[in-house]
Design a protein around this motif. Structure first.
Motif, PDB file in Angstrom:
ATOM      1  N   LYS A 216       7.481 -70.808 -11.784  1.00 37.81           N
ATOM      2  CA  LYS A 216       8.660 -70.977 -12.643  1.00 37.81           C
ATOM      3  C   LYS A 216       8.103 -69.932 -13.216  1.00 37.81           C
ATOM      4  O   LYS A 216       9.018 -70.406 -14.557  1.00 37.81           O
ATOM      5  N   TYR A 217       7.570 -69.156 -13.194  1.00 36.67           N
ATOM      6  CA  TYR A 217       6.484 -68.154 -14.524  1.00 36.67           C
ATOM      7  C   TYR A 217       8.141 -67.497 -14.269  1.00 36.67           C
ATOM      8  O   TYR A 217       9.127 -66.657 -13.514  1.00 36.67           O
ATOM      9  N   ARG A 218       8.365 -67.848 -16.749  1.00 34.78           N
ATOM     10  CA  ARG A 218       9.954 -66.683 -16.378  1.00 34.78           C
ATOM     11  C   ARG A 218       9.113 -65.406 -17.123  1.00 34.78           C
ATOM     12  O   ARG A 218      10.269 -65.190 -17.802  1.00 34.78           O
ATOM     13  N   ASP A 534       3.476 -72.931 -16.060  1.00 36.99           N
ATOM     14  CA  ASP A 534       4.012 -71.986 -15.663  1.00 36.99           C
ATOM     15  C   ASP A 534       4.324 -70.663 -16.424  1.00 36.99           C
ATOM     16  O   ASP A 534       4.152 -69.485 -16.929  1.00 36.99           O
TER      17      ASP A 534
ATOM     18  N   GLY B 119      13.196 -72.913 -11.958  1.00 33.64           N
ATOM     19  CA  GLY B 119      12.427 -72.189 -12.724  1.00 33.64           C
ATOM     20  C   GLY B 119      13.372 -73.133 -14.431  1.00 33.64           C
ATOM     21  O   GLY B 119      13.405 -72.057 -15.199  1.00 33.64           O
ATOM     22  N   THR B 162      13.821 -67.721 -11.318  1.00 33.48           N
ATOM     23  CA  THR B 162      12.566 -66.767 -10.851  1.00 33.48           C
ATOM     24  C   THR B 162      12.518 -66.054  -9.919  1.00 33.48           C
ATOM     25  O   THR B 162      13.166 -65.982  -8.849  1.00 33.48           O
ATOM     26  N   HIS B 164       9.744 -66.305  -8.188  1.00 30.09           N
ATOM     27  CA  HIS B 164       9.240 -66.569  -6.888  1.00 30.09           C
ATOM     28  C   HIS B 164      10.094 -67.506  -6.012  1.00 30.09           C
ATOM     29  O   HIS B 164       9.533 -68.158  -5.191  1.00 30.09           O
ATOM     30  N   CYS B 188      21.011 -71.626 -18.019  1.00 31.23           N
ATOM     31  CA  CYS B 188      20.179 -70.905 -17.995  1.00 31.23           C
ATOM     32  C   CYS B 188      20.797 -69.711 -16.480  1.00 31.23           C
ATOM     33  O   CYS B 188      20.198 -69.189 -15.932  1.00 31.23           O
ATOM     34  N   ALA B 200      10.851 -60.807 -14.516  1.00 32.80           N
ATOM     35  CA  ALA B 200      10.940 -61.810 -14.013  1.00 32.80           C
ATOM     36  C   ALA B 200      11.678 -62.865 -13.171  1.00 32.80           C
ATOM     37  O   ALA B 200      12.062 -64.119 -12.710  1.00 32.80           O
ATOM     38  N   SER B 201      13.023 -62.925 -14.108  1.00 34.86           N
ATOM     39  CA  SER B 201      14.206 -64.201 -13.048  1.00 34.86           C
ATOM     40  C   SER B 201      15.419 -63.087 -13.475  1.00 34.86           C
ATOM     41  O   SER B 201      15.525 -62.414 -13.647  1.00 34.86           O
TER      42      SER B 201
END
Lengths: 535, 258
Positions: A216-218, A534, B119, B162, B164, B188, B200-201
């Motif tokens: 969940k790294y934002r 995260d 995320g 995100t 990931h 979001c 990152a997102s």
């Protein structure tokens, strides 16, 4: 209990001691206003100095802040002491183009993940650290050495996704017939946050569990850069919305410290009311998770009802169920009516007898207690070495709470009871949650009954350049927000150390040699948030 | 163990009557600002205060893009002329028009939901979780959470997606059997919210997998998410994602404002 805090107190001789031990290598200066020792330290003295501080002077590692200057890297190691000892900040520098620093984690183990993170995000190298690489940025998504936190990182440059290495296989740690890795996650079991757990198992028995986090790294620290304080406040609030108020409070306190603004008494008192309301609600939710993990449906439903009651109470008191949009640098956005606060305190107080009943019934439900007792145990020594915080640390006998150790916002004049247990297992963590929830309701009622009159917001003030640390005891433990505001009034660096990040580091201690079906219970008893860790 | 059953019975029924009747309990929703006419200059001032660009000036008034509203209340507090506030919760909107028909009657009483956290900050997930609690109890409406995409009919996604989580999300979506529907929950998931599109997102679910229903809110209260599930199954009408400046205001459904 109010202690007289005289200048420097427990660390009074720190400057002289450093001069004597590391002549010419450590320069100490004391900043009285922030009760902080600043130790400028040459790299070759860093490891000794840091471990001496922790081992001999009894301070705890709070976090590592890396800043990039045009010609050098500035590394700030933050430590906090007790109420009478204040803070210590080690500043070490690394001249570019060099990027290697000695690793302190062998001696100050709490710094382990901070170094790994700095290596991954800035490309710094910590010499002697046994395990660098693939941490925050997963190697299957990000190219090696992308260094997203560096000033020269350009997100517009398209980078090819790394090709999977066909020769890759998990590190085999357990050599036993039938041993295998069982991956759980990142999407698993119902309504859960995304995280991957690699269970190393020989069937029923799990030898170890390795969390692989940061799904969940934002990039909150990165996207905060060059934004206005108002914008970053939204990020602080939403880094972990189940503790939104504590995080926004810590951030606002950092900005207030930079500007030197005095927050009005009523705002300080209301901040305590809201922070305790949030802690109460969070703990009830955590209790609900634990009940659910043991499949005790009625208990989980009872806790769920109480959580929703508190969410509705928060919603009618403030307009938002998760207390968004209340904290601003200088106080609160708006005043809360006396009657509404008292009604909220009454509502919170009404939860206490229900919680007591729930605790009593859980305590005599042997099938429930059996599943928590002796599960996920963390020793006091391990909790200290990993610098664990919050209810998890307190269940292992580490009575550490920023409301008492480094009080803020008026906690100075309160007598906060910090419950602690010695067993360090899942049941101890549950008992701590119950005790803290009750204490929060008590503080809430006490504050609501004696709210000072006056404004809730300091007069408008200009954003000043500078740097400061803000902190708060969030529901899950110590939260540190380190903020630097540049000459242009925008945030230049925002370092966010959350209790979940700190405690995930110790999670593996609790997840060793257990039966497979205990895993959800261990996880729930930690009550950690992946989003908060995260960032 | 004997005590639990009486304890549960003693608690009584707490479940909301929604969707059969309106839920009027205080504190169930933070509400949303409503578009409308604004005095000269006031609309621009509100738009300037909005940190996510949800409020824009239009036709001598303001319009509100609900995909972007993050409940910061900066338009509502400390301004001379705050916008109207709609206290309701039926915010979910169908966004694929005729392309996606509601799931057929075979799904009416047994619908499996896979929840994917892409995320989120924890709040949306917590509100989704409340749907299984006694107050909202979505099981009575035939909705159940499943841990596996293979048996899921609806994919509920929270968070801005995100880097990931992009691949796990796509894999989960592809593993679901057709017909399937996607409900994006929270600012979001709709627009990236305060995290926006960034290095990152992805800035929302719609850029990654096709979305059928959007549920605004930061986080959307449980009733709004429930409305989203009812919209995707064709059991409640869809709301609009945008509140224009010139539309006649719908009748207020409940009293109260922030």
């Amino acid at each position: 209990m109010v202690c007289a805090v005289s200048e420097q107190d427990g660390l009074r001789d720190l400057g002289a001691a450093c001069r004597e031990r590391w002549p010419q290598r450590v320069h100490a200066a004391y900043e009285a206003a922030r009760r902080t020792w600043r130790l400028e330290c040459r790299a070759d003295a860093l490891v000794d100095l840091a471990s001496w501080l922790v081992a001999e002077r009894g301070v705890s590692f709070a976090g590592l802040v890396v800043e990039e200057a045009p010609a050098e890297w500035v590394l700030r190691y933050l430590f906090y002491g007790d109420r009478d000892t204040g803070w210590v900040e080690i500043v070490a520098r690394c001249r570019k183009p060099a990027r290697a620093m000695p690793s302190i984690s062998a001696r100050v183990h709490a710094a382990d993940w901070h170094e790994r993170e700095a290596e991954d995000l800035f490309g710094l190298v910590f010499e002697g650290h046994p395990r660098l690489g693939d941490f925050v940025l997963h190697n299957d998504v990000w190219p090696e050495d992308v260094g997203v936190m560096r000033a020269d990182y350009d997100p517009a440059v398209r980078r090819p996704r790394p090709e999977p290495d066909p020769a890759w296989q998990p590190v085999r740690l357990v050599e036993a017939p039938g041993a295998f890795w069982m991956p759980v996650g990142p999407i698993y079991s119902g309504v859960t946050e995304s995280a991957l757990f690699l269970l190393e198992t020989v069937g029923e028995d799990v030898i170890r569990a390795f969390p692989r986090l940061f799904y969940k790294y934002r990039g909150i620290e990165k996207i905060a850069e060059r934004r206005s304080v108002d914008q970053v406040l939204l990020l602080a609030e939403r880094c972990a919305a189940t503790s939104a108020f504590a995080h926004s409070l810590a951030f606002c306190q950092a900005v207030e410290a930079i500007a030197g603004v005095e927050v009005p008494a009523r705002a300080r008192a209301l901040r305590i009311v809201l922070a305790e309301l949030e802690r109460l609600r969070h703990h009830v939710g955590a209790i609900e998770e634990i009940c659910e993990s043991t499949a005790l449906a009625v208990a989980a439903s009872q806790a769920s009802i109480l959580e929703e009651d508190l969410l509705r109470l928060s919603g009618s008191l403030t307009g938002h169920r998760y207390l968004f949009g209340l904290n601003v640098p200088g106080g609160l956005t708006h005043d809360l009516a006396q009657g509404a606060v008292r009604a909220a305190a009454d509502g919170a107080a009404a939860v206490v007898p229900a919680l007591r009943r729930l605790r009593e019934m859980l305590g005599v439900s042997s099938s429930f207690v059996d599943r928590l007792e002796g599960i996920g145990t963390i020793s006091r020594a391990d909790a200290l070495a990993h610098g664990l915080v919050g209810p998890v640390a307190r269940a292992s006998g580490v009575r550490r709470d920023l409301r008492v150790a480094q009080p803020y916002s008026g906690y100075e004049s309160l007598d906060v009871l910090v419950p602690a247990e010695e067993d360090g297992d899942g049941y101890a963590r549950l008992r701590v949650l119950f005790a803290e929830a009750e204490e929060s309701a008590r503080i809430l009622a006490q504050q609501a009954a004696a709210l000072p009159a006056g404004p809730v917001r300091a007069p408008a003030f200009p954003v000043a350049a500078g740097a400061a640390l803000g902190w708060a005891e969030a529901p899950r433990g110590a939260a540190f927000h380190w903020v630097r505001i540049g000459a242009d009034g925008l945030v230049a660096r925002y370092r966010l150390v959350t209790p979940s990040f700190t405690n995930w580091h110790g999670f593996h201690l609790a997840a060793e040699n257990f039966a497979f079906q205990d895993f959800p219970i261990i996880l729930a008893s930690f009550g950690l948030s992946a989003g908060e860790g995260d960032r | 163990m004997r005590g639990w059953v009486p304890a549960g019975l003693r608690t009584g029924v707490r479940t909301t009557r929604y969707p059969d009747a309106e839920e009027t309990a205080p504190g169930v929703s933070p509400g949303l600002p409503r578009g409308g006419r604004a005095a000269d200059g006031a609309g621009g001032a509100l738009a300037d205060r909005c940190p996510t660009g949800a409020i824009v000036t239009e036709d001598h008034g303001i319009a509100v893009d609900y995909r972007r509203c993050v409940h910061c209340f900066r338009c509502a507090r400390g301004v001379p002329a705050p916008p109207d506030w709609q206290p309701g919760y039926e915010w979910a909107a169908s966004v694929r028009g005729d392309a996606a028909q509601p799931l057929g009657p075979a799904f009416a009483r047994s619908l499996r939901i896979l929840v994917v956290d892409a995320g989120d900050c924890g709040a949306c997930l917590r509100e989704v979780k409340q749907l299984s609690g006694p107050y909202y109890n979505m099981h009575r409406l035939g909705f159940f959470v499943t841990p596996t995409p293979r048996s899921a009919d609806i994919l509920v996604v929270v968070g801005p997606v995100t880097a990931h989580m992009r691949s796990p999300l796509v894999q989960a979506y592809e593993a679901m059997p057709a017909p399937k529907r996607v409900v994006a929950v929270g600012a979001c998931a709709l627009s990236g919210g305060v995290f926006g599109p960034s290095f990152a997102s992805a800035g929302g679910v719609a850029g990654v997998i096709p979305v059928d229903v959007m549920v605004p809110g930061n986080p959307p209260p449980p009733l709004a998410i429930l409305h989203g599930l009812l919209v995707v199954t064709g059991r409640r009408p869809s709301a609009a994602l945008r509140s224009p400046a010139a539309a006649p205001p719908p009748a207020p459904r409940a009293e109260g404002a922030p």
